[in-house]
Enzyme design. Structure first.
Site, PDB file in Angstrom:
ATOM      1  N   HIS A   1       1.823   2.105  -3.485  1.00 58.12           N
ATOM      2  CA  HIS A   1       0.561   2.762  -4.187  1.00 58.12           C
ATOM      3  C   HIS A   1       1.022   4.057  -4.032  1.00 58.12           C
ATOM      4  CE1 HIS A   1      -1.863  -0.209  -5.941  1.00 58.12           C
ATOM      5  NE2 HIS A   1      -1.981  -0.805  -4.865  1.00 58.12           N
TER       6      HIS A   1
ATOM      7  N   GLU B   1       0.868  -1.248   0.157  1.00 57.03           N
ATOM      8  CA  GLU B   1       0.026   0.096   0.239  1.00 57.03           C
ATOM      9  C   GLU B   1       0.923   1.298  -0.061  1.00 57.03           C
ATOM     10  OE1 GLU B   1      -2.894  -0.418  -0.767  1.00 57.03           O
ATOM     11  OE2 GLU B   1      -2.994  -2.574  -0.227  1.00 57.03           O
TER      12      GLU B   1
END
Ligand code: NI
Length: 199
Positions: free
Chosen positions: A145, A142
């Site tokens: 990202h 994450e």
């Protein structure tokens, strides 16, 4: 608009660094609520704001752990450090990773075994925790990202070639691709088997 479309590899917002959240206001709280709804509908274990087209440094998770970390949460403006991935080839079975923005695909990737996260919760309070194993993997995925990287950007050459081929075969890698969790057919086959490992 609770469940939002998930953007697919090639959409520019996935490939650039996301901006910090400046003020935690109602629009941010509404965005986070939509992120949880979207993650749940997609049966993902993690979702970063860029994946619903919003270039802000926020991600949510839904993942059990033995590190004493809440199994469901959100972090804003995180900073992550992680241990170096072990040398050697990833195990295609035990280290296969998936991503809601590369729907239906999965490829093996080595990640650091431990990670330390600091950031803010939705009340603006500082949070800090240390994670291991799959939770540490999810955090690394994450956090990537938010910096404009997908896990497919990190694959070793053999798997990178396969991923590139798969992405091209699906017509992805260009702007404009989306899918709507809960409406479009579940690309990871969660309707058939209970196997939550997409991030
Ligand atoms: Ni992902």
């Amino acid at each position: 608009m609770p469940v939002r479309p998930v953007v697919i590899v090639g959409e520019p917002v996935l490939h650039r660094r996301a901006d910090p959240v400046e003020v935690i206001d109602d629009s941010i709280r509404a965005l986070v609520a939509d992120m949880f709804d979207t993650m749940d509908a997609a049966r993902g274990v993690g979702l970063a704001a860029p994946q619903i087209g919003v270039g802000l440094r926020i991600f949510t998770w839904q993942l059990g752990n033995e590190d004493g970390i809440p199994g469901r949460g959100v972090v804003l403006n995180p900073y992550l450090t992680s241990t170096r991935p072990p040398d050697g080839e990833p195990d295609p079975h035990d280290e296969a990773e998936g991503c809601l923005s590369v729907p239906g695909e999965s490829f093996p990737l080595r990640r650091g075994e431990r990670a330390q996260l600091t950031g803010l919760d939705l009340d603006g309070k500082e949070v800090h925790f240390e994670a291991t194993g799959w939770f540490a993997r999810m955090l690394q995925h994450e956090y990537d990202h938010l910096n404009g990287f997908l896990y497919v950007d990190r694959l070793g050459s053999r798997w990178a070639r396969k991923a590139k081929k798969a992405i091209r075969a699906q017509g992805w890698g260009v702007p404009g691709g989306t899918w709507l969790p809960g409406v479009d057919r579940d690309p990871f086959g969660h309707d058939d088997v209970d196997d939550d490992d997409e991030l």
